[in-house]
Design an enzyme around this catalytic site. Structure first.
Site, PDB file in Angstrom:
ATOM      1  N   ASP A  35       0.982  -1.393   0.362  1.00 36.07           N
ATOM      2  CA  ASP A  35      -0.391  -0.131   0.306  1.00 36.07           C
ATOM      3  C   ASP A  35       0.694   1.217  -0.161  1.00 36.07           C
ATOM      4  O   ASP A  35       2.274   1.382   0.602  1.00 36.07           O
ATOM      5  CB  ASP A  35      -1.166  -0.031   1.273  1.00 36.07           C
ATOM      6  CG  ASP A  35      -2.147   0.938   1.160  1.00 36.07           C
ATOM      7  OD1 ASP A  35      -2.482   1.327   0.337  1.00 36.07           O
ATOM      8  OD2 ASP A  35      -2.434   1.048   2.291  1.00 36.07           O
ATOM      9  N   ASN A  83     -10.444  -3.067  -6.461  1.00 28.89           N
ATOM     10  CA  ASN A  83      -9.999  -2.131  -6.932  1.00 28.89           C
ATOM     11  C   ASN A  83     -11.033  -2.056  -7.950  1.00 28.89           C
ATOM     12  O   ASN A  83     -10.259  -1.093  -8.696  1.00 28.89           O
ATOM     13  CB  ASN A  83      -8.151  -2.691  -7.267  1.00 28.89           C
ATOM     14  CG  ASN A  83      -7.972  -2.448  -6.090  1.00 28.89           C
ATOM     15  OD1 ASN A  83      -6.835  -3.118  -5.747  1.00 28.89           O
ATOM     16  ND2 ASN A  83      -7.423  -2.044  -5.169  1.00 28.89           N
TER      17      ASN A  83
HETATM   18  C1  FPP Z   1      -1.740   0.519  -3.479  1.00 29.69           C
HETATM   19  O1  FPP Z   1      -1.425   1.913  -2.962  1.00 29.69           O
HETATM   20  C2  FPP Z   1      -0.873  -0.556  -4.190  1.00 29.69           C
HETATM   21  C3  FPP Z   1      -2.626  -0.741  -5.405  1.00 29.69           C
HETATM   22  C4  FPP Z   1      -3.817  -1.152  -5.541  1.00 29.69           C
HETATM   23  C5  FPP Z   1      -1.721  -2.229  -6.329  1.00 29.69           C
HETATM   24  C6  FPP Z   1      -0.038  -3.164  -5.910  1.00 29.69           C
HETATM   25  C7  FPP Z   1       0.452  -3.044  -7.541  1.00 29.69           C
HETATM   26  C8  FPP Z   1       1.744  -2.605  -7.468  1.00 29.69           C
HETATM   27  C9  FPP Z   1       2.863  -2.628  -6.936  1.00 29.69           C
HETATM   28  C10 FPP Z   1       2.525  -3.085  -8.754  1.00 29.69           C
HETATM   29  C11 FPP Z   1       1.820  -4.598  -9.662  1.00 29.69           C
HETATM   30  C12 FPP Z   1       2.238  -4.965  -8.647  1.00 29.69           C
HETATM   31  C13 FPP Z   1       2.835  -6.499  -9.540  1.00 29.69           C
HETATM   32  C14 FPP Z   1       3.920  -7.761  -8.717  1.00 29.69           C
HETATM   33  C15 FPP Z   1       2.599  -6.511 -11.167  1.00 29.69           C
HETATM   34  P1  FPP Z   1      -2.678   2.365  -3.525  1.00 29.69           P
HETATM   35  O2  FPP Z   1      -2.608   2.807  -4.835  1.00 29.69           O
HETATM   36  O3  FPP Z   1      -3.782   2.234  -2.666  1.00 29.69           O
HETATM   37  O4  FPP Z   1      -1.363   3.696  -2.521  1.00 29.69           O
HETATM   38  P2  FPP Z   1      -2.444   4.987  -2.086  1.00 29.69           P
HETATM   39  O5  FPP Z   1      -3.503   4.619  -1.201  1.00 29.69           O
HETATM   40  O6  FPP Z   1      -1.388   6.006  -1.485  1.00 29.69           O
HETATM   41  O7  FPP Z   1      -3.788   5.518  -2.966  1.00 29.69           O
END
Ligand code: FPP
Length: 255
Positions: A35, A83
């Site tokens: 996250d 998501n």
């Molecule tokens: C949360 O950060 C992250 C995600 C919803 C996606 C996770 C994906 C990756 C790390 C990249 C892809 C990984 C692979 C293995 C291909 P957020 O967007 O919710 O962050 P925030 O809470 O700060 O807005």
């Protein structure tokens, strides 16, 4: 429950009640709620996609460090069933990143002996991604050094519903006696059936929630919440998390 001071690097909550011990051992199975990509990008005046790109880079580093540390299985929460509520553009960016990650990493993961596994209802993704994922799983199926489990369109509740439905269908077909449905039967109907028990669950970015991740599997896992935003998490951060785990005492409800 242990809650360290607000100033400490990591706040920890133990699900077991102390005693026994992780005994200085390396966790067999580590899962991560990655996250903070959006906040990492925002802090730099960059688009969210840049945060996700850096997040994929962090995933690459952490996988390598996990293998070197002797972790048998690393499970990453890459796309939750919730998501889909994000803007179409961001979903498109995440899908593009997934394609890129597979294209760039598959050969080296295979050479390093990593078995790829997908948990979650991944068949809801676009057909080309489903094909890529299934090809990656098939190519690496015989690898034994470690497992990378990627949670895609994953939700803990929906995993439990799918497992319960599968058992009910077998019971209705006369293949399974209702009284044979016990914890082991449910466990073996989950997407994670062939993975080691979950030892350590990490969430980055200072949020203290499970967000529907591995609900059944985390019953006795050690939980570690760190303030680091996921794109800044790296091999050193994973090693620190493992050291924290090794110092824990686990009793699984016993004394
Ligand atoms: C949360 O950060 C992250 C995600 C919803 C996606 C996770 C994906 C990756 C790390 C990249 C892809 C990984 C692979 C293995 C291909 P957020 O967007 O919710 O962050 P925030 O809470 O700060 O807005």
């Amino acid at each position: 429950m242990i809650f360290r001071t607000a100033r400490s690097e990591a706040r920890t909550v133990e699900t077991g009640a102390g005693g026994g011990g992780a005994g200085g051992s390396v966790p067999r199975h580590v899962a991560i709620i990655m996250d903070g990509n959006g906040r990492w990008a925002k802090a730099r005046g960059l688009p969210r996609a840049a945060g996700h790109r850096q997040g994929a880079e962090a995933a690459r580093k952490v996988l390598r460090a996990a293998g070197e540390a002797g972790v048998e299985c690393l499970t990453l929460y890459a796309f939750s069933s919730e998501n889909w509520r994000r803007p179409a553009e961001e979903i498109g960016d995440l899908m593009g990143l997934l394609r890129l990650y597979i294209a760039n990493e598959l050969d080296s993961l295979h050479k390093e002996g990593v078995r790829i596994k997908i948990i979650g209802d991944y068949k809801a993704f676009q057909p080309d991604i489903v094909k890529l994922l299934e090809a990656s799983v098939a190519k690496t199926a015989g690898n034994t050094r470690m497992t990378l489990a990627v949670a895609l369109n994953y939700g803990g509740r929906s995993e439990l519903v799918r497992a319960a439905r599968g058992l009910a269908e077998r019971a209705a077909a006369g293949e399974l006696a209702p009284e044979a449905i016990d914890e082991a039967a449910l466990d073996s109907a989950l997407d994670t059936a062939d993975l080691p028990p979950l030892d350590l669950l990490i969430r980055t970015s200072g949020e203290y929630r499970l967000s529907n991740f591995l609900l059944w599997q985390s019953a006795y896992a050690e939980l570690l919440f760190v303030d680091t935003l996921w794109p800044d998490f790296d091999g050193d951060a994973l090693r620190a998390a493992i050291a924290d785990y090794s110092g824990r005492e686990r009793r699984f409800g016993g004394r």
